[in-house]
Scaffold this motif. Structure first.
Motif, short mmCIF file in Angstrom:
data_model
loop_
_atom_site.label_atom_id
_atom_site.label_comp_id
_atom_site.label_asym_id
_atom_site.label_seq_id
_atom_site.Cartn_x
_atom_site.Cartn_y
_atom_site.Cartn_z
N VAL A 1 -41.53 -28.34 17.79
CA VAL A 1 -41.26 -27.16 18.61
C VAL A 1 -42.54 -26.66 19.28
N VAL B 1 -42.70 -19.18 19.27
CA VAL B 1 -43.71 -20.18 19.60
C VAL B 1 -44.69 -19.60 20.64
N GLY C 1 -36.64 -20.43 16.41
CA GLY C 1 -37.71 -21.42 16.51
C GLY C 1 -37.59 -22.50 15.46
N THR D 1 -37.87 -17.66 21.07
CA THR D 1 -38.61 -18.15 19.92
C THR D 1 -39.90 -17.36 19.72
#
Length: 670
Positions: free
Chosen positions: A244, A303, A193, A301
């Protein structure tokens, strides 16, 4: 309140003026996204709105698929990840593991030693002086850097913060730290990430600069917000630091917009754009969140975002052939019908190619198009610059370009230029098939028809049959995508047991059975769903009704479906989440107390209740500060929850930690 919503997708830029209080679109516009100069497409969409409506607007909200497409197409600015506390030898032994998180090769990584305090008996401070001396050697060709350390919870990410300070001062480029964004334990997932964030910073900065330039030209002065991956809004300032977070900005906006338009409580949202198709689910009127971090393309990731399946299928997907069979390539290309509108000589060249009645393994009908001028950049080779120079006068076909460079079609130095968005190809696409069939009469079909006469020499279908065959390929991929996500939601354990490839193969069989009407002598694999499928995006109305029919359900495609992403942008609100941990500290079996970290500072408490109360106050303070940075008011709505984690499986009831979560929601105020 009245606001402007703008969505910059891979192909189209959409804009709406929306009365939030009335829930009504006042005016809308759609233009082509101009990759070489984003502000042109944004300005064109904005200028299609009613000027009187624009004057009344108090804020602007943006969504974009730029980050999504960059990940799927493996594009982005040059960046490296500094790994603190991990060795190259360790990573080399984990080659297949680190590659599965999205890292391409070891050249993307740099290493320094370090063992954080509060976890190692013999802590080791990183060699900061050595980093200062080697920083230009390690990161001199980068436009951004990421930093990630092992066990950041032990010292509040102090190593990452010190590395950031050194590199920003020494290199003058943005540096992203994992501890600022993620609380995931997995260092590779946090690193992925962080690396992605670094690669996306220049891309998103370019996008925001384009928006601000357009606003200044039109004397528009209002706060700007951007849609995050979870469908909430954040400020322009935070977006520049943490791009991101926009990884699923476009898909998240489409889910919000599709939900608002359709008025369905439970549904499948299908957003088909120029480059990708995004599929998400809404239950009880809200998007289903991803249980774990977002995985997109090859990147895993931490996220947080909505649960969405994003795959390469759009109006601009390349239609190609391989071993005599038509196929849809994941690569986005400029439709030949659009290319011919801008460059009329395209038609003549394609007609000349068709007249030769040639067969070939290469896509001789495709053109190379220059997007960016790299003549003044030292980051590219002389051969790459020569290729771009040859394209300055206009697009060239594959063989034309090879001839200009006095080379051959198999060794053109084009791969990195395409990867970094310097050049793009133009070729046949589903959009061209729509033009040929009369379903999308925006462009003239001559270029596509000429290209089809070349392609038919290399496949079993005739030029007249190819458009219908491409429609079938699009519908099949869309059907499989929808069926796959529904199967995984309904039968998560079975899906994991079978594996993704096996489930997809099963869905492909189901599609073929459904086309036969589900009638078979022995057994049918045709699937049925009771959830309506809501269409979002310009071309979706052509393909989705047939797919819904094959799934035994109904398609919902509203009049404003083509600008639903822009609607979703302005219909979103600010939502901020903060986690603070109360951790039990043990020396063997002896409980020493409870720790709570405030940045890099550790607070110790003997009493758990006191520690939890401190953590709650800290979470409220931090979520309020972050919410204000995201553009909310001084008094957002804050909800606190506390989750205690104990040794349930071991039966001892031993306390490990509590996670105090604070969620703040509010309208965007700027």
């Amino acid at each position: 309140m009245i606001g402007i919503g703008i969505d910059t997708g891979g192909t189209y830029t959409d804009a709406v003026v929306y009365d939030v209080g009335e829930g009504k679109i006042l005016s809308s516009g759609k233009s082509l996204t101009t990759k070489g100069k984003l502000e042109d497409g944004i300005a064109a969409a904005l200028d299609l709105l009613n000027p009187e409506d624009v004057k009344r607007a108090e804020m602007m909200a943006l969504s974009t698929t730029l980050a999504t497409n960059a990940c799927l197409e493996d594009k982005g600015s040059r960046a490296k990840l500094l790994m603190i506390g991990m060795s190259p030898e360790t990573m080399a032994n984990l080659e297949t593991v680190y590659a599965s998180y999205g890292f391409r090769d070891m050249e993307q990584l740099a290493f320094i030693d370090g063992k954080p305090e509060n976890i190692f008996q013999e802590p080791e401070e990183p060699d900061w002086e050595g980093l200062k001396k080697r920083q230009k050697e390690l990161f001199g060709d980068c436009r951004a850097v990421g930093a990630v350390q092992i066990y950041p919870e032990a010292n509040g990410g102090r190593f990452e913060k010190e590395a950031k300070k050194i590199l920003e001062e020494g290199l003058g480029i943005p540096v992203t730290t994992a501890c600022e964004m993620f609380d995931e334990v997995d260092v590779l997932k946090r690193g992925a990430g962080t690396m992605l964030n670094a690669r996306l910073i220049p891309l998103i900065d370019e996008f925001l600069q384009a928006v601000k330039h357009v606003m200044e030209e039109r004397d528009l002065h209002m706060p700007v917000a951007i849609v995050r991956s979870d469908g909430s809004l954040m400020s322009e300032m935070l977006t520049r630091d943490y791009p991101v977070e926009t990884l699923l900005s476009g898909p998240a906006a489409s889910v919000v917009g599709g939900s608002v338009l359709a008025g369905e409580k439970d549904a499948v949202i299908v957003d088909m754009g120029g480059t990708t198709t995004d599929i998400a689910l809404i239950r009880n009127g809200r998007p289903i969140p991803a249980d774990r971090g977002i995985s997109i393309g090859k990147w895993k990731t931490t996220v947080k975002g909505i649960y969405v399946e994003t795959f390469l299928l759009g109006g601009d997907s390349a239609v190609r052939f391989q071993k005599g069979r038509l196929c849809l390539d994941g690569r986005r290309v400029v439709p030949l019908s659009l290319m011919a509108k801008r460059h009329p000589e395209t038609v003549r060249k394609l007609q000349a190619l068709a007249a030769l009645r040639r067969t070939h393994t290469r896509m001789l009908h495709e053109f190379y198009v220059l997007l960016k001028d790299i003549s003044g950049s030292s980051a590219y080779t002389a051969e790459e610059k020569r290729l771009c120079e040859a394209l300055k006068e206009g697009p060239l076909m594959l063989e034309e370009l090879a001839e200009r460079l006095q080379g051959d079609i198999y060794t053109l130095p084009a791969d990195r230029l395409e990867e970094e968005g310097v050049i793009i190809r133009s070729g046949l696409t589903p959009t061209d098939m729509m033009v040929v069939k009369g379903d999308y009469p925006v462009y003239e079909p001559e270029a596509a028809l000429a290209a089809l006469r070349f392609v038919e020499r290399n496949v079993k279908e005739t030029a007249e049959e190819i458009p219908d065959a491409v429609y079938d390929l699009v519908q099949k991929r869309m059907y499989v995508g929808i069926a796959h996500i529904l199967f995984r939601q309904k039968y998560p354990k079975k899906a994991r047991t079978l594996g993704s490839s096996a489930v997809r193969e099963l869905m492909e069989w189901s599609y073929e059975e459904a086309k036969k009407g589900g009638r078979t002598e022995w057994i049918s694999l045709a699937l049925k769903s009771g959830l309506p499928v809501v269409g979002v995006g310009a071309p979706v109305h052509i393909f989705l009704p047939r797919v819904a029919e094959l799934l035994g359900t109904r398609a919902v495609v509203r009049e404003s479906a083509s600008v639903a992403n822009a609607l979703g942008a302005i219909a979103s609100q600010v939502e901020t989440r903060i986690s603070v941990r109360v951790k039990a500290e043990y020396a063997g079996a002896q409980l020493l107390g409870y720790s709570v970290y405030e940045d890099s500072r550790m607070h110790m408490f003997q009493d758990y209740e006191e520690a939890e109360q401190f953590a709650v106050r800290l979470a409220e303070k931090q979520v309020l500060e972050k919410t204000r940075r995201q553009g909310a008011s001084a008094q957002p709505k804050i909800q606190i929850t506390v989750q205690q984690i104990t040794d349930e499986h071991g039966g001892s009831g031993l306390f490990f930690e509590s996670i105090v979560r604070a969620v703040a929601t509010d309208m965007f105020r700027g």
